[in-house]
Motif scaffolding. Structure first.
Motif, short mmCIF file in Angstrom:
data_model
loop_
_atom_site.label_atom_id
_atom_site.label_comp_id
_atom_site.label_asym_id
_atom_site.label_seq_id
_atom_site.Cartn_x
_atom_site.Cartn_y
_atom_site.Cartn_z
N VAL A 44 0.80 -1.32 0.21
CA VAL A 44 0.02 0.06 0.18
C VAL A 44 0.77 1.18 -0.04
CG1 VAL A 44 -1.77 1.38 1.12
CG2 VAL A 44 -1.71 -1.14 1.21
N PHE A 45 0.77 2.11 -0.97
CA PHE A 45 1.64 3.13 -1.08
C PHE A 45 1.05 4.40 -0.36
CE2 PHE A 45 2.06 0.80 -5.17
CZ PHE A 45 3.22 0.22 -4.92
N GLY A 46 -0.29 4.49 -0.30
CA GLY A 46 -0.89 5.53 0.70
C GLY A 46 -1.02 6.96 -0.19
N ARG A 47 -2.04 7.09 -0.86
CA ARG A 47 -2.37 8.26 -1.40
C ARG A 47 -3.30 9.20 -0.64
NH1 ARG A 47 -3.55 7.08 -7.43
NH2 ARG A 47 -5.58 6.16 -6.30
N ASP A 48 -3.11 10.57 -0.74
CA ASP A 48 -4.02 11.37 0.05
C ASP A 48 -5.37 11.25 -0.46
OD1 ASP A 48 -3.94 13.86 2.09
OD2 ASP A 48 -5.04 14.42 0.38
N SER A 49 -6.40 11.64 0.38
CA SER A 49 -8.03 11.23 -0.01
C SER A 49 -8.07 12.30 -1.17
CB SER A 49 -8.91 11.27 1.22
OG SER A 49 -8.61 12.35 1.95
N SER A 50 -7.53 13.41 -1.03
CA SER A 50 -7.76 14.50 -2.02
C SER A 50 -7.53 14.17 -3.30
CB SER A 50 -7.14 15.93 -1.63
OG SER A 50 -5.90 15.68 -1.57
N MET A 51 -6.75 13.23 -3.70
CA MET A 51 -6.28 12.99 -4.97
C MET A 51 -7.05 11.75 -5.46
SD MET A 51 -3.81 14.84 -5.74
CE MET A 51 -4.72 16.23 -4.98
N SER A 52 -8.23 11.61 -4.85
CA SER A 52 -9.19 10.42 -5.41
C SER A 52 -10.66 11.43 -5.29
CB SER A 52 -9.47 9.54 -4.46
OG SER A 52 -8.28 8.46 -4.59
N VAL A 53 -11.02 11.58 -6.65
CA VAL A 53 -12.24 12.67 -6.90
C VAL A 53 -13.36 12.14 -7.83
CG1 VAL A 53 -10.87 14.57 -6.32
CG2 VAL A 53 -10.75 13.67 -8.65
N ALA A 54 -14.45 12.66 -7.66
CA ALA A 54 -15.34 12.32 -8.74
C ALA A 54 -16.16 13.71 -9.09
CB ALA A 54 -16.41 11.34 -8.27
N PRO A 55 -16.89 14.15 -10.21
CA PRO A 55 -17.70 15.12 -10.34
C PRO A 55 -18.96 15.01 -9.74
CG PRO A 55 -17.58 13.79 -12.42
CD PRO A 55 -16.77 13.12 -11.47
N ALA A 56 -19.50 16.18 -9.46
CA ALA A 56 -20.85 16.15 -8.76
C ALA A 56 -21.84 15.80 -9.72
CB ALA A 56 -21.22 17.68 -8.60
N THR A 57 -21.55 15.87 -11.17
CA THR A 57 -22.35 15.65 -12.25
C THR A 57 -21.58 14.57 -13.03
OG1 THR A 57 -23.97 17.40 -12.45
CG2 THR A 57 -23.92 15.96 -13.95
N LEU A 58 -22.09 13.25 -13.14
CA LEU A 58 -21.13 12.26 -14.04
C LEU A 58 -21.08 12.65 -15.40
CD1 LEU A 58 -22.18 8.96 -12.19
CD2 LEU A 58 -20.09 10.25 -11.64
N TRP A 59 -20.05 12.30 -16.21
CA TRP A 59 -20.04 12.38 -17.39
C TRP A 59 -20.75 11.75 -18.50
CZ3 TRP A 59 -14.03 12.98 -18.52
CH2 TRP A 59 -13.38 14.17 -17.74
N THR A 60 -21.74 10.86 -17.83
CA THR A 60 -22.41 10.11 -18.74
C THR A 60 -23.73 10.89 -18.71
OG1 THR A 60 -22.92 8.92 -16.54
CG2 THR A 60 -21.68 7.77 -18.07
N ASP A 61 -23.82 12.06 -18.03
CA ASP A 61 -24.94 12.95 -18.19
C ASP A 61 -24.51 14.21 -19.14
OD1 ASP A 61 -26.96 14.86 -17.92
OD2 ASP A 61 -27.30 14.94 -15.72
N ALA A 62 -24.78 13.68 -20.69
CA ALA A 62 -24.35 14.66 -21.62
C ALA A 62 -24.82 16.00 -21.57
CB ALA A 62 -24.62 13.91 -23.05
N LEU B 40 1.14 12.15 -6.99
CA LEU B 40 1.34 12.45 -8.34
C LEU B 40 0.41 11.96 -9.31
CD1 LEU B 40 5.25 12.98 -8.56
CD2 LEU B 40 3.49 14.67 -8.48
N ALA B 41 -0.30 10.73 -8.82
CA ALA B 41 -1.25 10.04 -9.47
C ALA B 41 -2.68 10.38 -8.99
CB ALA B 41 -1.23 8.62 -9.61
N MET B 42 -3.30 11.11 -9.41
CA MET B 42 -4.72 11.59 -9.10
C MET B 42 -5.70 10.82 -10.14
SD MET B 42 -6.40 15.38 -9.27
CE MET B 42 -7.75 15.78 -7.80
N VAL B 43 -6.86 10.11 -9.55
CA VAL B 43 -7.80 9.42 -10.13
C VAL B 43 -9.26 9.96 -10.01
CG1 VAL B 43 -7.70 7.74 -8.20
CG2 VAL B 43 -8.69 6.93 -10.59
N ALA B 44 -9.78 10.08 -10.88
CA ALA B 44 -11.22 10.62 -10.93
C ALA B 44 -12.24 9.52 -11.68
CB ALA B 44 -11.18 11.97 -11.76
N ASP B 45 -13.25 9.48 -10.93
CA ASP B 45 -14.41 8.44 -11.26
C ASP B 45 -15.34 9.05 -11.93
OD1 ASP B 45 -16.00 6.23 -11.65
OD2 ASP B 45 -16.08 5.69 -9.42
#
Length: 346
Positions: A151-169, A339-344
């Motif tokens: 486990v490398f341990g990433r700060d929680s602020s570097m795992s994000v998601a938009p308020a409106t998912l991109w599937t809502d065109a 340095l690796a930020m992930v967005a769902d």
């Protein structure tokens, strides 16, 4: 099995598979662009977890006064064993090939073909581990009786998601999301991301978003469709990183196709580097250690050549057969997982 040199020397076959590994990663670039290969003469990984982040500014001082003392950033020292990975393949045609004219060359060619396949399979396992490290900030191994995790341990602020998912065109606004995430990345790391890594689906969701198309509009109105080139230019105009499309799949244990990185993820990463330029990035590296096979006298490898992927051909007597074996010891390691930020996004 007994190692043999009848058709190709182990040192030559090892050189062949290492060249094949390098060529494949250059010609079919993957995640080694962000976690490049690093050869280490060891069986242990060691890394210091935690980066410098934002740089603290120095302060002026009065003449003839002591220099203010700087502070070192906090860090955690982590180490563990590099796990082994091996793959073998039996030359099914061996008996038939022995009856042919110029049999030795035919068998040699067959061994080289098998070695190519083994390289692809080992490289894919490392690619899966790289993907897990980038997306989850950890590598979990639970297969073939082997269980373990790093486990490398990433700060929680570097795992994000938009308020409106991109599937809502209609309502999604990818550019607002990317600007927000880009700024958060800079606030955390003290530098801008250099790449947006996403699937073709992710690119398609951006192209379909109405608010993206509105931004690409003109006095003539909002276009019904925009091109990838227009999207790239819009990103550049807004000082956002370029897109790198990634759609690599592999055959899962149940035989189905699985993605190395899920197609609903967007990753903000440093700019890519060459697959062997581990000094060119602060994110981390994929460590290749020294296998037990490389230390065998029959491999005839110099000490300096021992670390890394190795291969040899072997013979069994009951039944008579020739096998090709490729082995490695290694693991991708993130020294600075923030340095690796992930967005769902979907």
């Amino acid at each position: 099995m007994l190692i043999i040199s009848d058709y190709i020397e182990p040192a030559e076959l090892t050189g062949y598979v290492r060249a094949a590994l390098a060529d494949r990663q250059v010609n079919q670039p993957g995640l080694a662009r962000w976690l490049p290969n690093r050869v280490v003469d060891d069986l242990v990984y060691r890394f210091t977890k935690g980066g410098n982040g934002l740089t603290e500014a120095a302060t002026y001082r009065a003449w003839d006064t002591p220099a203010p003392v700087s502070k070192r950033p906090g860090f955690t020292r982590t180490e563990g064993e590099l796990p082994p990975i091996s793959r073998s393949l039996r030359l099914d045609e061996y008996t038939r090939l022995r009856t042919r004219t110029n049999a030795d060359q035919a068998i040699r060619n067959a061994i080289l073909n098998d070695a190519d396949r083994l390289v692809r399979e080992i490289l894919m396992r490392f690619e899966i581990a790289r993907g897990q490290a980038l997306v989850e900030a950890q590598v979990v191994i639970n297969e073939n009786g082997v269980q373990g995790s790093v486990v490398f341990g990433r700060d929680s602020s570097m795992s994000v998601a938009p308020a409106t998912l991109w599937t809502d065109a209609t309502n999604a606004d990818p550019f607002v999301n990317l600007r927000t995430w880009n700024d958060a990345y800079e606030d955390r790391n003290g530098e801008s991301p250099g790449a947006l890594l996403m699937s073709s689906r992710g690119v398609g969701l951006m192209l379909a978003a109405e608010k993206v198309r509105v931004r690409a509009g003109s006095l003539l109105g909002t276009p019904s469709d925009i091109t990838r080139a227009q999207l790239n230019q819009m990103l550049e105009d807004r000082e956002l990183p370029p897109i790198y499309t990634y759609n690599v799949r592999y055959k899962a244990a149940n035989g189905s196709a699985a993605r190395v990185i899920p197609d609903d993820k967007v990753l903000l990463l440093p700019a890519p580097v060459a697959p062997d330029d581990w000094e060119g990035t602060d994110l981390g590296a994929t460590l290749f250690g020294t296998t037990a096979e490389a230390l065998e006298p029959n491999y005839e490898l110099a000490d300096s050549d021992a670390p890394g992927l190795v291969a040899g051909s072997y013979r069994t007597q009951n039944p008579v057969a020739v096998w090709t074996l490729a082995s490695a010891v290694g693991l991708p390691v993130e020294a600075n997982p923030d340095l690796a930020m992930v967005a769902d996004v979907a």
